[in-house]
Design a protein around this motif. Structure first.
Motif, short mmCIF file in Angstrom:
data_model
loop_
_atom_site.label_atom_id
_atom_site.label_comp_id
_atom_site.label_asym_id
_atom_site.label_seq_id
_atom_site.Cartn_x
_atom_site.Cartn_y
_atom_site.Cartn_z
N ARG A 95 -20.69 60.20 -82.23
CA ARG A 95 -21.15 59.45 -83.71
C ARG A 95 -20.88 60.54 -84.78
O ARG A 95 -20.92 61.66 -84.45
N PRO A 96 -20.59 59.93 -85.95
CA PRO A 96 -20.32 60.85 -87.26
C PRO A 96 -21.58 61.67 -87.47
O PRO A 96 -22.70 60.82 -87.56
N VAL A 97 -21.47 63.13 -87.96
CA VAL A 97 -22.59 63.62 -88.40
C VAL A 97 -22.36 64.18 -89.90
O VAL A 97 -23.15 64.17 -90.54
N VAL A 98 -21.25 64.52 -90.06
CA VAL A 98 -20.68 64.97 -91.33
C VAL A 98 -19.36 64.38 -91.85
O VAL A 98 -18.30 64.32 -90.90
N PHE A 99 -19.02 63.94 -93.06
CA PHE A 99 -17.86 63.38 -93.32
C PHE A 99 -17.50 63.88 -94.82
O PHE A 99 -18.40 64.17 -95.52
N ARG A 100 -16.35 64.29 -94.90
CA ARG A 100 -15.84 64.56 -96.41
C ARG A 100 -14.68 63.65 -96.68
O ARG A 100 -13.72 63.19 -96.17
N ILE A 101 -15.07 63.44 -98.00
CA ILE A 101 -13.82 62.76 -98.86
C ILE A 101 -13.55 63.25 -99.96
O ILE A 101 -13.90 63.91 -100.94
N ASP A 102 -12.31 63.85 -99.99
CA ASP A 102 -11.45 64.48 -101.01
C ASP A 102 -12.31 65.75 -101.34
O ASP A 102 -12.78 66.05 -102.70
N GLY A 103 -12.86 66.48 -100.46
CA GLY A 103 -13.37 67.68 -100.45
C GLY A 103 -15.13 67.56 -100.84
O GLY A 103 -15.73 68.65 -100.67
N HIS A 104 -15.73 66.44 -100.89
CA HIS A 104 -16.91 66.28 -101.06
C HIS A 104 -17.72 65.84 -99.81
O HIS A 104 -17.11 64.99 -99.10
N GLU A 105 -18.85 66.63 -99.39
CA GLU A 105 -19.17 66.52 -98.14
C GLU A 105 -20.55 65.69 -98.08
O GLU A 105 -21.36 65.74 -99.12
N TYR A 106 -20.60 64.72 -96.97
CA TYR A 106 -21.67 63.84 -97.00
C TYR A 106 -22.33 64.21 -95.70
O TYR A 106 -21.50 63.92 -94.46
N ARG A 107 -23.68 64.24 -95.36
CA ARG A 107 -24.28 64.35 -94.07
C ARG A 107 -24.93 63.13 -93.73
O ARG A 107 -25.28 62.27 -94.70
N VAL A 108 -24.59 62.62 -92.52
CA VAL A 108 -25.07 61.25 -92.24
C VAL A 108 -26.45 61.54 -91.71
O VAL A 108 -26.96 62.27 -91.02
N GLU A 109 -27.26 60.70 -92.48
CA GLU A 109 -28.64 60.58 -92.02
C GLU A 109 -28.97 59.76 -91.22
O GLU A 109 -30.10 59.85 -90.43
N GLU A 110 -28.37 58.53 -91.19
CA GLU A 110 -28.63 57.62 -90.05
C GLU A 110 -27.51 56.76 -89.56
O GLU A 110 -26.73 56.43 -90.50
N VAL A 111 -27.41 56.30 -88.43
CA VAL A 111 -26.33 55.49 -87.99
C VAL A 111 -26.94 54.10 -88.12
O VAL A 111 -27.89 53.85 -87.23
N LEU A 112 -26.94 53.20 -88.94
CA LEU A 112 -27.44 51.94 -88.83
C LEU A 112 -26.98 50.95 -87.99
O LEU A 112 -27.66 50.09 -87.56
N ASP A 113 -25.66 51.08 -87.66
CA ASP A 113 -24.98 50.25 -86.73
C ASP A 113 -23.89 50.68 -86.29
O ASP A 113 -23.20 51.55 -86.80
N GLN A 114 -23.32 50.23 -84.94
CA GLN A 114 -22.07 50.87 -84.37
C GLN A 114 -21.51 49.73 -83.46
O GLN A 114 -22.29 48.97 -82.87
N TRP A 115 -20.15 49.37 -83.63
CA TRP A 115 -19.68 48.48 -82.76
C TRP A 115 -18.31 48.76 -82.42
O TRP A 115 -17.64 49.83 -82.76
N TYR A 116 -17.63 48.14 -81.18
CA TYR A 116 -16.43 48.63 -80.90
C TYR A 116 -15.53 47.65 -80.63
O TYR A 116 -15.94 46.37 -80.45
N GLY A 117 -14.39 47.66 -81.14
CA GLY A 117 -13.12 46.65 -80.90
C GLY A 117 -12.25 47.17 -79.96
O GLY A 117 -12.34 48.26 -79.22
N PRO A 118 -11.22 46.48 -79.62
CA PRO A 118 -10.20 47.04 -78.57
C PRO A 118 -9.46 48.47 -78.85
O PRO A 118 -9.05 49.00 -77.83
N ALA A 119 -9.18 48.71 -80.06
CA ALA A 119 -8.67 49.84 -80.55
C ALA A 119 -9.31 50.80 -81.60
O ALA A 119 -8.92 51.55 -82.02
N ASP A 120 -10.63 50.29 -81.80
CA ASP A 120 -11.56 51.05 -82.81
C ASP A 120 -13.08 51.13 -82.41
O ASP A 120 -13.30 50.44 -81.47
N ALA A 121 -13.60 52.05 -83.04
CA ALA A 121 -14.95 52.45 -82.93
C ALA A 121 -15.54 52.19 -84.52
O ALA A 121 -14.85 52.99 -85.29
#
Length: 94
Positions: free
Chosen positions: A16-42
């Motif tokens: 699961r993701p814990v940190v992500f960066r968009i164009d150099g801005h960092e975002y900490r994941v506080e909560e995973v609200l939902d997750q689901w899976y497809g044939p080629a994706d999460a």
């Protein structure tokens, strides 16, 4: 837009993701609200430390997982504005 994601790896790699960066801005994941899976994706619906909601997609069909930002929704700021308006109206303020 460049997206980089750091993941928690427990039982399986990139669980699961814990940190992500968009164009150099960092975002900490506080909560995973939902997750689901497809044939080629999460997919992960997360709330970041800025209170906004994001949907992140990890492509599982390629050797080096690629991530995409699929959706963004403002979170806490809108909820706070609605709450203030509701309380003001209940107290009789216009």
């Amino acid at each position: 837009m460049k997206l980089q994601v750091e993941c928690y790896s427990g039982y399986k790699a990139e669980e699961r993701p814990v940190v992500f960066r968009i164009d150099g801005h960092e975002y900490r994941v506080e909560e995973v609200l939902d997750q689901w899976y497809g044939p080629a994706d999460a997919w992960f619906k997360v709330r970041a430390h800025d209170c906004n909601l994001y949907i992140l997609r990890r492509r599982t069909c390629v050797p080096h997982s690629e991530w995409d930002l699929v959706s963004f929704r403002p979170g806490c700021r809108i909820a706070a504005a609605v709450r203030v308006t509701f309380v003001s109206n209940r107290l009789g303020y216009e």
